[in-house]
Design a protein around this motif. Structure first.
Motif, short mmCIF file in Angstrom:
data_model
loop_
_atom_site.label_atom_id
_atom_site.label_comp_id
_atom_site.label_asym_id
_atom_site.label_seq_id
_atom_site.Cartn_x
_atom_site.Cartn_y
_atom_site.Cartn_z
N GLY A 1 0.92 -1.28 0.07
CA GLY A 1 0.10 0.00 0.21
C GLY A 1 0.84 1.17 -0.14
O GLY A 1 0.37 2.17 -0.52
N LYS A 2 1.98 0.89 0.51
CA LYS A 2 2.71 2.35 0.47
C LYS A 2 3.09 3.05 -0.93
O LYS A 2 3.05 4.45 -0.71
CB LYS A 2 4.43 1.75 1.17
N GLU A 3 3.43 2.25 -1.86
CA GLU A 3 3.60 3.00 -3.11
C GLU A 3 2.33 3.78 -3.40
O GLU A 3 2.51 4.86 -4.20
CB GLU A 3 3.58 1.69 -4.19
N LEU A 4 1.04 3.39 -3.22
CA LEU A 4 -0.28 4.03 -3.81
C LEU A 4 -0.05 5.50 -3.04
O LEU A 4 -0.51 6.42 -3.54
CB LEU A 4 -1.14 3.25 -3.11
N ASN A 5 0.46 5.75 -1.94
CA ASN A 5 0.34 6.91 -1.07
C ASN A 5 1.61 7.91 -1.54
O ASN A 5 1.61 8.71 -0.95
CB ASN A 5 0.22 6.40 0.34
N ARG A 6 2.45 7.21 -2.26
CA ARG A 6 3.76 8.00 -2.39
C ARG A 6 3.35 9.44 -3.36
O ARG A 6 2.45 9.40 -4.17
CB ARG A 6 4.77 7.24 -3.26
N MET B 1 25.79 16.01 8.08
CA MET B 1 24.43 15.75 7.94
C MET B 1 24.44 14.31 7.06
O MET B 1 25.28 14.20 6.05
CB MET B 1 23.95 16.88 7.15
N ASP B 2 23.45 13.42 7.25
CA ASP B 2 23.47 12.40 6.42
C ASP B 2 22.50 12.45 5.14
O ASP B 2 21.29 12.73 5.02
CB ASP B 2 22.45 11.27 7.30
N VAL B 3 23.43 12.73 4.25
CA VAL B 3 22.89 12.90 2.78
C VAL B 3 22.11 11.83 2.35
O VAL B 3 21.02 12.13 1.92
CB VAL B 3 23.91 13.10 1.64
N ALA B 4 22.40 10.56 2.35
CA ALA B 4 21.53 9.49 1.84
C ALA B 4 20.11 9.61 2.59
O ALA B 4 19.19 9.40 1.91
CB ALA B 4 22.09 8.22 2.10
N ARG B 5 20.10 9.76 3.60
CA ARG B 5 18.86 9.94 4.62
C ARG B 5 18.15 11.30 4.15
O ARG B 5 16.67 10.99 3.85
CB ARG B 5 19.06 9.92 5.86
N LEU B 6 18.69 12.26 3.94
CA LEU B 6 18.12 13.64 3.30
C LEU B 6 17.42 13.30 1.97
O LEU B 6 16.15 13.64 1.74
CB LEU B 6 18.94 14.68 3.15
N LEU B 7 18.03 12.56 0.91
CA LEU B 7 17.58 12.45 -0.43
C LEU B 7 16.49 11.34 -0.26
O LEU B 7 15.40 11.47 -1.02
CB LEU B 7 18.81 11.67 -1.33
N ALA B 8 16.65 10.18 0.70
CA ALA B 8 15.67 9.26 0.85
C ALA B 8 14.18 9.98 1.32
O ALA B 8 13.24 9.70 0.86
CB ALA B 8 15.93 8.12 1.66
N ARG B 9 14.33 10.89 2.37
CA ARG B 9 12.97 11.38 2.77
C ARG B 9 12.62 12.50 1.72
O ARG B 9 11.30 12.47 1.65
CB ARG B 9 13.44 12.10 4.13
N HIS C 1 7.88 13.52 0.10
CA HIS C 1 7.72 14.61 -0.83
C HIS C 1 7.59 14.28 -2.40
O HIS C 1 7.17 15.15 -3.48
CB HIS C 1 8.46 15.89 -0.50
N GLY C 2 8.04 13.21 -2.73
CA GLY C 2 8.02 12.90 -4.35
C GLY C 2 9.27 13.72 -4.93
O GLY C 2 9.19 13.84 -6.17
N VAL C 3 10.18 14.43 -4.16
CA VAL C 3 11.15 15.23 -4.75
C VAL C 3 12.40 14.56 -4.74
O VAL C 3 12.91 13.98 -4.00
CB VAL C 3 11.36 16.44 -4.04
N ILE C 4 13.09 14.26 -6.27
CA ILE C 4 14.39 13.61 -6.49
C ILE C 4 15.37 14.45 -6.77
O ILE C 4 15.35 15.04 -7.92
CB ILE C 4 14.08 12.52 -7.36
N VAL C 5 16.39 14.86 -5.87
CA VAL C 5 17.58 15.62 -6.27
C VAL C 5 18.74 14.77 -6.27
O VAL C 5 18.75 13.45 -5.88
CB VAL C 5 17.74 16.93 -5.39
#
Length: 367
Positions: free
Chosen positions: A1-6, A312-320, A325-329
Motif C-alpha cells: 500500500g505504501k507505493e499508492l500513497n507516494r 548531515m546524512d545525505v542519503a537519509r535527506l535524499l531518501a526522505r 515529498h516525491g522530490v528527487i534531487v
C-alpha cells in the motif's frame, strides 16, 4: 500500500529531466524505417530546429550515444597521435573530457580551478604560452557537478588567440542558457538529448565549425562509429551511419518544436527565473546550515549545488525528500560526494517547481 500513497514525483536532478506529455507520447510511437523519406524529414526538421536553438549555421551531427560519446567524438576527430592538448576543468565532467583525451594517448596539460569556482581565462592563456604545441582546448561550459558556469566566450577567445581550436561540452548549458555558438567561435560543441532539450537519453548533438572540419581532414586518431565525416555524409542523404535511437529522436523532434515555439529569449528567461527561485529558497534555509556552493558570480542557471553542514546524512535527506515529498534531487559526485546535493532546473521546469523543492527541503529539515 505504501507505493499508492507516494506523492507525485518531481524529478529534479541534472538529467535525465522530466518529459512533457507530448514528448513522452512521441517517444512511444511505433517504429519506422530509418531508411525512409519519413525518417529523412524528421531528421532534417530536428537538425534545422537544433541550429536555431544553438544559434549556428554550421553542421549539427546527431549521434546515438550519451553526451560522453559526443565528447569522445570531439577528441577523436580533432586530434592526432602525439598531440599535446589543454584541458581546462573544475569538476567531474571537465575532468572526464581530460580523461578521454588521455585514453587516446594524448599529452594533456591541465588547467584547473577549485570546485565551486570558475576557470580563469588568464590561467588558460598562460598554459598556451607554456605549451605552444597545444592546438586544442577541451572545456566544459556548465559544470553540473558543482553548479558553476564558466565564461566560455572569454575562454574561446583565449584559445583562438593562441591558434587553438575549442571543443566545448555544452551538455547542461545549451537550450537553457544563451550559447551563441557561431558568435563565440566554438569549434565543436557537444550537447545531449536528456538535458534541457526535454527528450529521453540516447542522442548526442555535436555542432562542428568549418575550422573543425579542416582539422578533422588531417586528424589521425582512430575513429569508426564516432567519425564526423560519416555522420555528415549520411545526414546529407537523410540518414544516419548506423541505426539511430529512434524513440529518442522522435521525442527530440517533438521537444524542439516546443522549444522553437517558445523562443530562445523566453527559454533563457524561464531558466533564469527557476535558478533565482532555487537560490533564494536555499538562502532561506541558511538556519539549517545549507549554503550555496558555487561562487555567486558564476552560479549556473541549470544546476544549483548546495553545501550541507558537516555530519548531515545525505542519503537519509535524499531518501526522505523522495519518500515524503516525491522530490528527487542528486547527491554530490567525486570529491563532493556526501558533502553537497545538486538540484537540476533545466528543461521542462519553472520557478514554481523550484519553490516546491524548497518547501520539501524545509519540511524535511525542520524538527
Amino acid at each position: 500500500g505504501k507505493e499508492l500513497n507516494r506523492p507525485k514525483t518531481q524529478l529534479r536532478i541534472p538529467g535525465p529531466t522530466p518529459l512533457p506529455d507530448a514528448v513522452r507520447e512521441a517517444t512511444g510511437r511505433q517504429m519506422i524505417n530509418h531508411r525512409s523519406p519519413e525518417f529523412a524529414q524528421i531528421l532534417a526538421e530536428t537538425i534545422t530546429a537544433m541550429q536555431t536553438i544553438l544559434q549556428t549555421t554550421h553542421d549539427v551531427l546527431l549521434m546515438s550515444c550519451s553526451g560522453s560519446g559526443g565528447m569522445e567524438a570531439a577528441v577523436a576527430n580533432l586530434c592526432s597521435t602525439g598531440d599535446e592538448v589543454i584541458a581546462a576543468h573544475a569538476g567531474v565532467f571537465g575532468g572526464r573530457f581530460a580523461a578521454i583525451a588521455e585514453a587516446y594517448g594524448l599529452t594533456v596539460h591541465h588547467v584547473t580551478a577549485p570546485d565551486g569556482q570558475a576557470l580563469d581565462p588568464v590561467r588558460i592563456a598562460e598554459s598556451f604560452v607554456a605549451h605552444p604545441r597545444a592546438k586544442t582546448l577541451f572545456v566544459t561550459h556548465n559544470e553540473s557537478s558543482t553548479g558553476v558556469v564558466h565564461d566560455l566566450r572569454a575562454i574561446a577567445e583565449t584559445a583562438h588567440r593562441h591558434g587553438a581550436l575549442v571543443a566545448a561540452d555544452c551538455i547542461t548549458s545549451t537550450a537553457a542558457l544563451d550559447v551563441p555558438l557561431d558568435e563565440w567561435g566554438i569549434d565543436v560543441a557537444v550537447s545531449a538529448s536528456q538535458k534541457a532539450w526535454m527528450a529521453p537519453p540516447g542522442m548526442a548533438m555535436v555542432a562542428v565549425s568549418p575550422r573543425a572540419w579542416q582539422r578533422a581532414k588531417t586528424a589521425t586518431l582512430p575513429r569508426f562509429y564516432f567519425d564526423f565525416a560519416k555522420h555528415r555524409d549520411a545526414q546529407a542523404q537523410g540518414q544516419t551511419p548506423a541505426t539511430p535511437a529512434l524513440p529518442t529522436l522522435t521525442g527530440l523532434h517533438c521537444a524542439l518544436r516546443m522549444l522553437v515555439a517558445e523562443g530562445l529569449p523566453a527559454i533563457v528567461a524561464r531558466h533564469r527565473a527557476a535558478a533565482e527561485a532555487c537560490r533564494a529558497d536555499i538562502g532561506d534555509l541558511a538556519e539549517y546550515g545549507l549554503r550555496l556552493f558555487a561562487e555567486p558570480t558564476h552560479a549556473s542557471n541549470t544546476v544549483t549545488a548546495v553545501a550541507l553542514p558537516d555530519g548531515m546524512d545525505v542519503a537519509r535527506l535524499l531518501a526522505r525528500l523522495e519518500e515524503e515529498h516525491g522530490v528527487i534531487v542528486a547527491g554530490g559526485l567525486g570529491r563532493q560526494a556526501g558533502k553537497i546535493i545538486r538540484i537540476g532546473h533545466l528543461g521542462h521546469v519553472t520557478a514554481a517547481d523550484m519553490d516546491a523543492v524548497g518547501a520539501a527541503l524545509r519540511a524535511v529539515l525542520s524538527p
